[in-house]
Design a protein around this motif. Structure first.
Motif, PDB file in Angstrom:
ATOM      1  N   LYS A 235       0.849  -1.189   0.000  1.00  0.00           N
ATOM      2  CA  LYS A 235       0.000   0.000   0.000  1.00  0.00           C
ATOM      3  C   LYS A 235       0.880   1.232   0.000  1.00  0.00           C
ATOM      4  O   LYS A 235       1.862   1.309   0.742  1.00  0.00           O
ATOM      5  N   ASN A 241       5.994   2.657  -0.505  1.00  0.00           N
ATOM      6  CA  ASN A 241       5.165   1.465  -0.625  1.00  0.00           C
ATOM      7  C   ASN A 241       5.388   0.596   0.606  1.00  0.00           C
ATOM      8  O   ASN A 241       6.461   0.017   0.789  1.00  0.00           O
ATOM      9  N   ALA A 256      -7.464  -5.131   0.203  1.00  0.00           N
ATOM     10  CA  ALA A 256      -6.952  -4.933  -1.151  1.00  0.00           C
ATOM     11  C   ALA A 256      -8.029  -4.460  -2.114  1.00  0.00           C
ATOM     12  O   ALA A 256      -7.744  -3.751  -3.083  1.00  0.00           O
ATOM     13  N   LYS A 258     -10.873  -2.354  -3.839  1.00  0.00           N
ATOM     14  CA  LYS A 258     -11.224  -0.952  -3.895  1.00  0.00           C
ATOM     15  C   LYS A 258     -12.580  -0.785  -4.550  1.00  0.00           C
ATOM     16  O   LYS A 258     -12.898  -1.485  -5.506  1.00  0.00           O
TER      17      LYS A 258
END
Length: 265
Positions: A235, A241, A256, A258
């Protein structure tokens, strides 16, 4: 027993010792006395329930009051199933457990001991200027809303287990500087989320560092328990990251997925 001399009456008396801690076969009348006498590698065992006040503390860093202070050596403190209660902390700059230039390991080999603190002064339960490892035990921190339960003045504080309750306070974790130091967490149960933030992987933001091999698990309302992770997602946090571990594949999948404009990605 010990012999005590009374300056007022010029009389020697034989009184019973009030031993509260032990190192090897030798017993001591204060925890700090036992810590001071211990050699690197020794374990200090608490052998009696304790009620402490400011008179039981010592001065560290020329300005703070500490109840258990380890300086320049490697010592383990085992509460050994007993309680330590520090109430009425009104003095600002008070520390319950302090390490400097050495290593202090905290544990409870009997699993039913506890450390409880309370007071309106500004204080910390754990403060490291060296190494500190918290392996087990029950800790209840109640005090000034501006207080932090854990404070790291440098790298070297690690939590591998234990049960932690912060009744109030600003951040559970805090460190010197702006992301310069981290408190590594690989175990334990906490009654509140890691206020102060969590640093994942190379993410510099957050006072508590949770390696990707571990995950924070909760029913949504707490408590939060650190468990082994079975999956992780990457993320973007700021410009970094971060790899964030999850205790179940379902939790990783939910994190994870969206939802954009009603579409799932």
């Amino acid at each position: 027993y010990k012999v005590v001399y009374n300056d007022n009456t010029s009389v020697y008396s034989l009184v019973e010792c009030d031993y509260v801690a032990q190192v090897g076969d030798k017993k001591y009348e204060s925890v700090q006395e036992a810590v001071d006498a211990a050699q690197s590698g020794d374990t200090v065992y608490q052998i009696k329930d304790l009620d402490l006040d400011l008179d039981d503390s010592t001065l560290v860093l020329n300005k703070y009051h500490a109840f258990v202070s380890v300086i320049g050596k490697d010592i383990t403190f085992d509460m050994n199933g007993h309680t330590m209660t520090v109430l009425g902390i009104e003095q600002n700059g008070t520390i319950i457990f302090y390490s400097e230039g050495g290593k202090l390991t905290l544990k409870d080999s009997m699993d039913n001991g506890s450390i409880t603190t309370q007071g309106s002064g500004f204080y910390w339960m754990f403060f490291n200027d060296g190494e500190m490892v918290i392996e087990s035990g029950n800790y209840v921190f109640e005090g000034n809303p501006e207080c932090d339960m854990f404070y790291a003045n440098k790298d070297g504080m690690t939590i591998t287990g234990g049960n932690f309750t912060q009744v109030n306070g600003s951040w559970m974790f805090n460190t010197t500087g702006n992301g310069n130091y981290k408190i590594t967490v690989t175990g334990g149960t906490f009654n509140r989320y890691f206020v102060g933030g969590v640093a994942y992987g190379e993410n510099p933001w957050g006072e508590a560092y949770l390696p990707v091999e571990y995950a924070l698990a909760s029913n949504g309302n707490g408590p939060w328990t650190v468990k082994d992770s079975v999956a992780y997602i990457e993320k973007n946090i700021g410009k970094v990251n971060a790899k964030i571990g999850y205790a179940t594949f379902e939790d990783a999948y939910k994190a994870a997925v969206k939802i954009v404009g009603g579409e799932q990605y």
